[in-house]
Design a protein around this motif. Structure first.
Motif, PDB file in Angstrom:
ATOM      1  N   THR A   1       4.719   2.020  -4.110  1.00 34.16           N
ATOM      2  CA  THR A   1       6.143   1.765  -4.309  1.00 34.16           C
ATOM      3  C   THR A   1       6.965   2.336  -3.160  1.00 34.16           C
ATOM      4  N   GLN A   2       6.612   3.528  -2.701  1.00 35.33           N
ATOM      5  CA  GLN A   2       7.304   4.115  -1.552  1.00 35.33           C
ATOM      6  C   GLN A   2       7.097   3.278  -0.298  1.00 35.33           C
ATOM      7  N   ALA A   3       5.877   2.781  -0.113  1.00 36.07           N
ATOM      8  CA  ALA A   3       5.593   1.962   1.064  1.00 36.07           C
ATOM      9  C   ALA A   3       6.364   0.650   1.018  1.00 36.07           C
ATOM     10  N   LEU A   4       6.482   0.048  -0.159  1.00 35.76           N
ATOM     11  CA  LEU A   4       7.256  -1.191  -0.287  1.00 35.76           C
ATOM     12  C   LEU A   4       8.739  -0.950  -0.023  1.00 35.76           C
ATOM     13  N   ALA A   5       9.239   0.213  -0.415  1.00 36.78           N
ATOM     14  CA  ALA A   5      10.645   0.522  -0.160  1.00 36.78           C
ATOM     15  C   ALA A   5      10.900   0.743   1.334  1.00 36.78           C
ATOM     16  N   ARG A   6       9.919   1.282   2.037  1.00 35.11           N
ATOM     17  CA  ARG A   6      10.096   1.550   3.471  1.00 35.11           C
ATOM     18  C   ARG A   6       9.843   0.323   4.339  1.00 35.11           C
ATOM     19  N   GLN A   7       8.879  -0.506   3.944  1.00 35.76           N
ATOM     20  CA  GLN A   7       8.538  -1.695   4.726  1.00 35.76           C
ATOM     21  C   GLN A   7       8.371  -2.896   3.811  1.00 35.76           C
ATOM     22  N   PRO A   8       9.453  -3.525   3.428  1.00 38.78           N
ATOM     23  CA  PRO A   8       9.340  -4.669   2.515  1.00 38.78           C
ATOM     24  C   PRO A   8       8.617  -5.866   3.127  1.00 38.78           C
ATOM     25  N   GLU A   9       8.599  -5.954   4.449  1.00 39.86           N
ATOM     26  CA  GLU A   9       7.927  -7.094   5.089  1.00 39.86           C
ATOM     27  C   GLU A   9       6.412  -7.026   4.971  1.00 39.86           C
ATOM     28  N   ALA A  10       5.855  -5.877   4.660  1.00 36.95           N
ATOM     29  CA  ALA A  10       4.407  -5.712   4.521  1.00 36.95           C
ATOM     30  C   ALA A  10       3.984  -5.754   3.054  1.00 36.95           C
ATOM     31  N   ALA A  11       4.757  -6.430   2.225  1.00 36.44           N
ATOM     32  CA  ALA A  11       4.503  -6.424   0.777  1.00 36.44           C
ATOM     33  C   ALA A  11       3.136  -6.993   0.422  1.00 36.44           C
ATOM     34  N   GLY A  12       2.721  -8.067   1.093  1.00 32.45           N
ATOM     35  CA  GLY A  12       1.429  -8.677   0.771  1.00 32.45           C
ATOM     36  C   GLY A  12       0.256  -7.748   1.027  1.00 32.45           C
TER      37      GLY A  12
END
Length: 87
Positions: free
Chosen positions: A48-59
């Motif tokens: 969740t923290q990673a998605l908040a920091r880099q939404p473009e890498a969601a996949g």
């Protein structure tokens, strides 16, 4: 001293030994489930923290989360199977 000998004789008997192993296996699985539970929490928390920091890498992040979740749950399944294997 005689109580200790009675316990040893009961342990040599198959019925008393199976009962103790079954109870220990249940406690062992309860302890074995703690690790995967903590691991799943860490995986999804950091995801969740990673998605908040880099939404473009969601996949990529989501794929890694699912793989980590599967590996943690495999540990829990191994823990429940060990209770049956060592019975």
């Amino acid at each position: 001293m005689s109580a200790a000998l009675e316990l040893i004789n009961l342990a040599a008997d198959g019925s008393a030994k199976t009962n103790v192993v079954g109870n220990v296996a249940s406690i062992g699985y309860g302890l074995a489930a703690i690790g995967p539970g903590v691991g799943v929490g860490i995986i999804f928390g950091n995801g969740t923290q990673a998605l908040a920091r880099q939404p473009e890498a969601a996949g990529l992040i989501r794929t890694n989360q699912i793989m980590g979740f599967a590996f943690c749950e495999a540990l829990a399944l191994i823990g429940i199977v060990m209770g049956f294997v060592y019975q």
